[in-house]
Design an enzyme around this catalytic site. Sequence first.
Site, PDB file in Angstrom:
ATOM      1  CD  GLU A 178      49.047  71.457  -2.281  1.00  0.00           C
ATOM      2  OE1 GLU A 178      48.090  72.076  -1.787  1.00  0.00           O
ATOM      3  OE2 GLU A 178      49.953  72.008  -2.921  1.00  0.00           O
ATOM      4  CD  GLU A 297      50.023  71.832  -7.204  1.00  0.00           C
ATOM      5  OE1 GLU A 297      49.979  72.963  -6.680  1.00  0.00           O
ATOM      6  OE2 GLU A 297      49.167  70.958  -7.026  1.00  0.00           O
TER       7      GLU A 297
HETATM    8  O1  AHR Z   1      48.019  75.237  -8.373  1.00  0.00           O
HETATM    9  C1  AHR Z   1      47.080  75.827  -7.517  1.00  0.00           C
HETATM   10  C2  AHR Z   1      46.846  75.031  -6.246  1.00  0.00           C
HETATM   11  O2  AHR Z   1      47.996  75.084  -5.459  1.00  0.00           O
HETATM   12  C3  AHR Z   1      46.584  73.550  -6.396  1.00  0.00           C
HETATM   13  O3  AHR Z   1      45.244  73.258  -6.629  1.00  0.00           O
HETATM   14  C4  AHR Z   1      46.994  73.005  -5.061  1.00  0.00           C
HETATM   15  O4  AHR Z   1      47.426  71.672  -5.151  1.00  0.00           O
HETATM   16  C5  AHR Z   1      48.071  73.957  -4.599  1.00  0.00           C
HETATM   17  O5  AHR Z   1      47.889  74.356  -3.294  1.00  0.00           O
END
Ligand code: AHR
Length: 504
Positions: A178, A297
């Site tokens: 990110e 994610e």
């Molecule tokens: O999964 C939780 C968090 O969400 C992770 O660390 C990050 O990459 C995202 O913003």
Amino acid sequence: MTPDPLSPAHVTLDPAFAVGPVSPRLFGSFVEHLGRCVYTGIYEPDHPAADAAGLRTDVLDLIRELGVTAIRYPGGNFVSGFRWEDSVGPVAERPRRLDLAWRSTESNRFGLREFADFVRKVDGEPMMAVNLGTRGVAEALELQEYANHPGGTELSQRRIDHGDEQPYGIRLWCLGNEMDGPWQTGHKTAAEYGRLATETARAMRQMDPDLELVACGSSNRAMPTFAAWEATVLEHAYEHVDYISLHAYYEESDGDRDSFLASAVDMETFIEDVVATCDHVGARLKSDKRINLSFDEWNVWYQKRFHDAAPGQWEEAPRLLEDNYSVTDAVVFGSLLIALLRHADRVTVACLAQLVNVIAPIMTEPGGPSWRQSTFFPFAQASRHGRGRVLQVHVDGPAHETARYGEVPLLHATATVDDTSGAVTVFAVNRSQDRALPLTVALGATGVTRLVEHSVLADADPEARNTLDEPGRVTPHAATGTAVADGTLRTTLEPLSWNVIRLA
Ligand code: AHR
């Protein structure tokens, strides 16, 4: 009074019309040094069920049952401050560090070596992220050499001296996490990150040309830089990476459940936008190469609750992001799985964030039991039965109006065929909160004639959830009244339900 059923939905399945093969990596997950995902989640040496390496065997059993494949590690936001060398060597000598991402203290008792052992024990594949926040090309190369080089150099010998003769053989690597997000330690502009990702990829491939590399896409589709970020990063990195990442989390807000139930509309649009952006850059570069998507994610996450809570005070393994999922959450979650499968031609890696305790399908108590959240069931079923090829599913059926996404079909569905056995599995969600949905599926071309199972996750109480006190409250049940005759499946989907219909 029970409301009348909706008008029927129709689907036709034909193995001649497929989206593409399902990559096993579509059923990946994510272990971050965040809250209790690692400590008292998968790793708890004092627990009665711990093995000699300190891993909780009750949790390992649940992870195997869940059927996860690739496992992303060590973050997430955590990776942007991660010093890989802290996480190897004798445990007693490993330093304690501040983790700025989650305002926690990291003991490093669990590190790279323990992760490699964990992944082997759950038959997974490691997916390692390098720190491109506070670090760069040199540290990525050092980690790669320590982890993957067989021997004969200082770094590979260090791994051997630490007890691992065999290299970890990590093929899949994320180039940071990110990096578009201002919250990220070492946040960068698209041009800065595009250059760094390119140079890191180039150097890592000098050591091993066979690595598979994931460049960071946007943290979510609502980012102001979304799409421009991907385009700029790929203009630099297109020929050097294999995947671009996508992240998305969904939650119910303002009591608007109909929009929440339609979250997959956003996920599918996100995927299609990123595919278009990748292919646009590929066309501009006159490249024959195709960039695939790593949706590394995704989940339901009640972020507002997290942001409203007091910031961490440098505790070790605090209780963070421990969302407790309802039946409604599990139905949305199932719909997100359907969205991923429907795009299996381009989404070839996906990671459920996360695996244990932190927005997770598996929960644990320190020194106590572990149990399955409601979201465990759709994932385990999709991972077990959603293999082979995804068939094209065009839904003809009723729709309703949602505040966030306009008119949305009430049936969300996909289907897979296992070309070896000929078995077909239909995954379907009824988004209506209160009305049953009659469904017919024309199966003629598939050759399947027999119903094996119709499993449903639904409940008279859509807020029902599994808890420490009642870990078996929510579980799938067998549907009644589903039948196959004359080449057609006929069933009625319960209101607000996740359905797995297996045919042979
Ligand atoms: O999964 C939780 C968090 O969400 C992770 O660390 C990050 O990459 C995202 O913003």
